[in-house]
Design a protein around this motif. Structure first.
Motif, PDB file in Angstrom:
ATOM      1  N   ARG A  28      -8.641 -13.213   4.834  1.00  0.00           N
ATOM      2  CA  ARG A  28      -9.349 -12.003   4.392  1.00  0.00           C
ATOM      3  C   ARG A  28      -8.336 -10.938   3.956  1.00  0.00           C
ATOM      4  N   TRP A  29      -8.669 -10.198   2.952  1.00  0.00           N
ATOM      5  CA  TRP A  29      -7.775  -9.154   2.454  1.00  0.00           C
ATOM      6  C   TRP A  29      -7.999  -7.833   3.181  1.00  0.00           C
ATOM      7  N   TYR A  30      -7.787  -7.895   4.497  1.00  0.00           N
ATOM      8  CA  TYR A  30      -7.583  -6.698   5.304  1.00  0.00           C
ATOM      9  C   TYR A  30      -6.147  -6.793   5.799  1.00  0.00           C
ATOM     10  N   PHE A  31      -5.615  -5.701   6.280  1.00  0.00           N
ATOM     11  CA  PHE A  31      -4.206  -5.676   6.644  1.00  0.00           C
ATOM     12  C   PHE A  31      -4.043  -5.374   8.129  1.00  0.00           C
ATOM     13  N   ASP A  32      -3.617  -6.398   8.877  1.00  0.00           N
ATOM     14  CA  ASP A  32      -3.584  -6.271  10.333  1.00  0.00           C
ATOM     15  C   ASP A  32      -2.179  -6.052  10.887  1.00  0.00           C
ATOM     16  N   VAL A  90       0.866  -1.172   0.000  1.00  0.00           N
ATOM     17  CA  VAL A  90       0.000   0.000   0.000  1.00  0.00           C
ATOM     18  C   VAL A  90       0.900   1.218   0.000  1.00  0.00           C
ATOM     19  N   GLU A 150      -4.998 -10.237   7.081  1.00  0.00           N
ATOM     20  CA  GLU A 150      -5.601 -11.025   8.145  1.00  0.00           C
ATOM     21  C   GLU A 150      -5.967 -12.378   7.554  1.00  0.00           C
ATOM     22  N   TRP A 161       1.464  -3.830   9.691  1.00  0.00           N
ATOM     23  CA  TRP A 161       2.089  -2.949   8.708  1.00  0.00           C
ATOM     24  C   TRP A 161       3.534  -2.691   9.081  1.00  0.00           C
ATOM     25  N   TRP A 205      -3.989   1.244  -2.382  1.00  0.00           N
ATOM     26  CA  TRP A 205      -3.543  -0.135  -2.510  1.00  0.00           C
ATOM     27  C   TRP A 205      -2.811  -0.305  -3.837  1.00  0.00           C
ATOM     28  N   ALA A 229      -1.096  -7.191  -4.222  1.00  0.00           N
ATOM     29  CA  ALA A 229      -1.237  -8.242  -3.216  1.00  0.00           C
ATOM     30  C   ALA A 229      -0.738  -9.546  -3.806  1.00  0.00           C
TER      31      ALA A 229
END
Lengths: 119, 107
Positions: free
Chosen positions: A103-107, A37, A100, A109, A47, A50
């Protein structure tokens, strides 16, 4: 400690190339998708790319498709972003981020690495 | 691509007040929306995922709601450390997209 550490940023001329790296530690790297990102100076988050945990699947924003390539080396716990044909609007802090699970969230960085494209 | 529109662009409130931030999607994203907080000079931090689930370690004063095209992040009682920029992000359809952000500032 769970962390991501980016490197490889710097100053490059328009049309040039840079290769960013992201070293991961503290988790089972191959089990998680990873992303890039970016954030241009004073702007919001965008973004970029990925890559799945195995590295078999990659995804790109239209703005970088055909110019940037994401890859990973799970034996080295490292994510890469090869950036070619760089333009001024690619100038940004590039963050590496862990998805995560499932799932394509980012936990998680990294702190980011600055890439500046200028003559 | 799905466009996420956040409102307001800037929200000025005092500590102890309730904050309500909005994110509207250009097409339905089911519940596949997250919220992040970013403080100056820092990387973003995941607050909420799948519209209403708090991420690990996130205080209970943060809550999310919504589905389809309209989503809300609520901070029930603002603490001094909550003043930051907030972004929404959808994962329903590639490409992943972020909203343009809401700046929450101290009044």
């Amino acid at each position: 400690e769970v962390q991501l550490l980016e490197s490889g940023g710097g100053l490059v001329q328009p049309g040039g190339s840079l290769r960013l790296s992201c070293a991961a530690s503290g988790f089972t790297f191959s089990s998680f998708g990873m992303g890039w990102v970016r954030q241009a100076p004073g702007k919001g988050l965008e973004w970029v790319s990925a890559v799945s945990g195995s590295g078999d699947s990659t995804y790109y924003a239209d703005s970088v498709k055909g110019r940037f390539t994401s890859s990973r080396d799970n034996s080295k716990n490292t994510l890469y972003l090869q950036m070619n044909s760089l333009r001024g609007d690619d100038t940004a802090v590039y963050y590496c981020a862990k998805s995560e699970l499932g799932r394509w969230y980012f936990d998680l960085w990294g702190r980011g690495t600055l890439a500046t494209v200028s003559s | 691509e799905i466009v996420l529109t956040q409102s307001p662009a800037t929200l000025s409130l005092s500590p102890g007040e309730r904050a309500t931030l909005s994110c509207r999607a250009s097409q339905g994203v089911f519940i596949y929306l997250a919220w992040y907080q970013q403080k100056l000079g820092q990387a973003p931090r995941l607050l909420i995922y799948d519209a209403s689930n708090r991420a690990t370690g996130i205080p209970a004063r943060f809550s999310g709601s919504g589905s389809g095209t309209d989503f809300t992040l609520t901070i029930s009682s603002l603490e001094p450390e909550d003043f930051a920029v907030y972004y929404c992000q959808q994962r329903a359809i590639w490409p992943i997209t972020f909203g343009q952000g809401t700046r929450l500032e101290i009044k």
